[in-house]
Motif scaffolding. Sequence first.
Motif, PDB file in Angstrom:
ATOM      1  N   TRP A  75     -15.792   6.606  14.634  1.00 46.59           N
ATOM      2  CA  TRP A  75     -14.448   6.183  14.281  1.00 46.59           C
ATOM      3  C   TRP A  75     -13.441   6.708  15.208  1.00 46.59           C
ATOM      4  O   TRP A  75     -13.408   7.975  15.672  1.00 46.59           O
ATOM      5  N   THR A 102      -9.953  -3.452   3.992  1.00 47.23           N
ATOM      6  CA  THR A 102     -10.670  -2.695   3.359  1.00 47.23           C
ATOM      7  C   THR A 102      -9.838  -1.409   2.995  1.00 47.23           C
ATOM      8  O   THR A 102      -8.530  -1.357   3.078  1.00 47.23           O
ATOM      9  N   PRO A 103     -10.203  -0.626   1.798  1.00 41.74           N
ATOM     10  CA  PRO A 103      -9.514   0.342   1.299  1.00 41.74           C
ATOM     11  C   PRO A 103      -9.304   1.406   2.233  1.00 41.74           C
ATOM     12  O   PRO A 103     -10.281   1.699   3.353  1.00 41.74           O
ATOM     13  N   HIS A 104      -7.902   1.916   2.264  1.00 34.32           N
ATOM     14  CA  HIS A 104      -7.634   3.207   3.208  1.00 34.32           C
ATOM     15  C   HIS A 104      -8.010   4.450   2.266  1.00 34.32           C
ATOM     16  O   HIS A 104      -8.105   4.488   1.231  1.00 34.32           O
ATOM     17  N   ARG A 105      -8.083   5.490   3.109  1.00 32.81           N
ATOM     18  CA  ARG A 105      -8.776   6.736   2.464  1.00 32.81           C
ATOM     19  C   ARG A 105      -7.775   7.709   1.986  1.00 32.81           C
ATOM     20  O   ARG A 105      -8.054   8.187   0.959  1.00 32.81           O
ATOM     21  N   ASP A 152      -5.555   4.724   9.606  1.00 32.20           N
ATOM     22  CA  ASP A 152      -6.494   4.320   8.910  1.00 32.20           C
ATOM     23  C   ASP A 152      -5.766   3.310   8.034  1.00 32.20           C
ATOM     24  O   ASP A 152      -6.314   2.117   7.528  1.00 32.20           O
ATOM     25  N   MET A 153      -4.703   3.098   7.447  1.00 35.15           N
ATOM     26  CA  MET A 153      -3.868   2.338   6.583  1.00 35.15           C
ATOM     27  C   MET A 153      -3.508   1.120   7.328  1.00 35.15           C
ATOM     28  O   MET A 153      -3.847  -0.075   7.109  1.00 35.15           O
ATOM     29  N   SER A 168      -5.071   7.685   0.206  1.00 40.21           N
ATOM     30  CA  SER A 168      -4.596   6.574  -0.513  1.00 40.21           C
ATOM     31  C   SER A 168      -3.649   7.258  -1.630  1.00 40.21           C
ATOM     32  O   SER A 168      -3.450   8.349  -2.012  1.00 40.21           O
ATOM     33  N   ARG A 190      -5.471  -0.163  10.075  1.00 41.68           N
ATOM     34  CA  ARG A 190      -6.417  -0.841  10.061  1.00 41.68           C
ATOM     35  C   ARG A 190      -6.933  -1.439   8.894  1.00 41.68           C
ATOM     36  O   ARG A 190      -7.376  -2.711   8.890  1.00 41.68           O
ATOM     37  N   SER A 191      -6.598  -0.868   7.728  1.00 41.83           N
ATOM     38  CA  SER A 191      -7.083  -1.494   6.689  1.00 41.83           C
ATOM     39  C   SER A 191      -6.263  -2.748   6.259  1.00 41.83           C
ATOM     40  O   SER A 191      -6.526  -3.697   5.784  1.00 41.83           O
ATOM     41  N   LEU A 249       0.787  -1.302  -0.053  1.00 39.06           N
ATOM     42  CA  LEU A 249      -0.200  -0.048  -0.084  1.00 39.06           C
ATOM     43  C   LEU A 249       0.772   1.425   0.011  1.00 39.06           C
ATOM     44  O   LEU A 249       1.908   1.129   0.602  1.00 39.06           O
ATOM     45  N   SER A 307      -8.004  -5.349   8.032  1.00 39.66           N
ATOM     46  CA  SER A 307      -9.189  -5.616   7.736  1.00 39.66           C
ATOM     47  C   SER A 307      -9.552  -6.246   6.268  1.00 39.66           C
ATOM     48  O   SER A 307     -10.574  -6.780   5.866  1.00 39.66           O
TER      49      SER A 307
END
Length: 367
Positions: A359, A314-317, A305-306, A319, A308-309, A119, A312
Amino acid sequence: MRSGPAGVAIIGAGVISSHYLRHLSDFPDTRVLGVADLDTGRAAAAAREYGVPVSGDVDTILALPEVEIVVNLTIPAAHASVAMAALRAGKHVYGEKPLTLDLVEGEKLLAEANTRGLLVGNAPDTFLGAGIQSAVRALRAGLIGTPIAATAMMQNLGPESWHPSPEFLYQRGAGPLFDIGPYYLTALVAMLGPACQVAATTRRTGTHRVIGSGPKAGTSFKVEVPTHVTALIDFAEGPTASSTFSFDSPLRRTMIEITGTEGTLSVPDPNTFAGPLSIRGARDDDWRELPVEGTTAGRGLGVLDMARSLRSGTPHRASGALALHVLETMTAIIESAERGEFLPIRTEVPPGDPLPEAWDPYAPTLH
């Protein structure tokens, strides 16, 4: 897949690093394991202050097997090379803005990450704060109807009055557009969707500036980039924005306003994480404040956020795709001013979901 808090290392122990070190050390879902800097003494001092177990040069930090995410806080000219080295060491990368100095470098970086299954994330993460996230939710709820246009402005006399070493902020990859513009452009993309074309004018006021504080006060340095930028930005979903980024104005102003078919939204300063957020409807006599809900924790939210992504899937925001889109927009603004014509924006960025209102960066989720 690993479990538990994500291991993080900082490369670049400059002014901004203290913000990241403080927050990433406090978040229970991240563990700061190393600090690197060209000045290893400075890295060691930062490590001692924040209880980080390892400090040293870049190679030392990249060799730590527990490090999953490298936070690249080097000067803009080093962003690409340091990020590429981290990717080749098998680390995910989150960098300060801009992503790289030019679009080709940015594309190579994302291609390398994609090949390796890693990522890339990038600042700013201020748009993940309560202020901008509440604005995103207000727009998606239709509180001002259909967005038509935005006005964005950041103007002041530049950072040399307070920054002890501001020279790099007037070199390629910085200036008001590349240094402060990412906050505004990222927020606009988060609220209005991707840009599709730009037109701009620029100017450079003076060839040299003088450092105003610190041990180098009185030292003159060269200005290599435009110090005043005005741009028109069209967005693929229909709205347009007029924007100004300036280090030439004695009047300090920061603003984003979004006009819709049923009202106007006054958005918080995108270089902060909080409010206020105000709305004025077509029949209102004055502005009224809207609730601002979410986190105001500070820099490092994008790294969290990365992290946790990673766990999980899931996409990080914050990015790499978003950062590349903002980089292309800024690059096109400069090129448009040089060529005197509208230029298209070709990169795409998928729409991101707002952070849930609940969050919480301080609630552990990675066990």
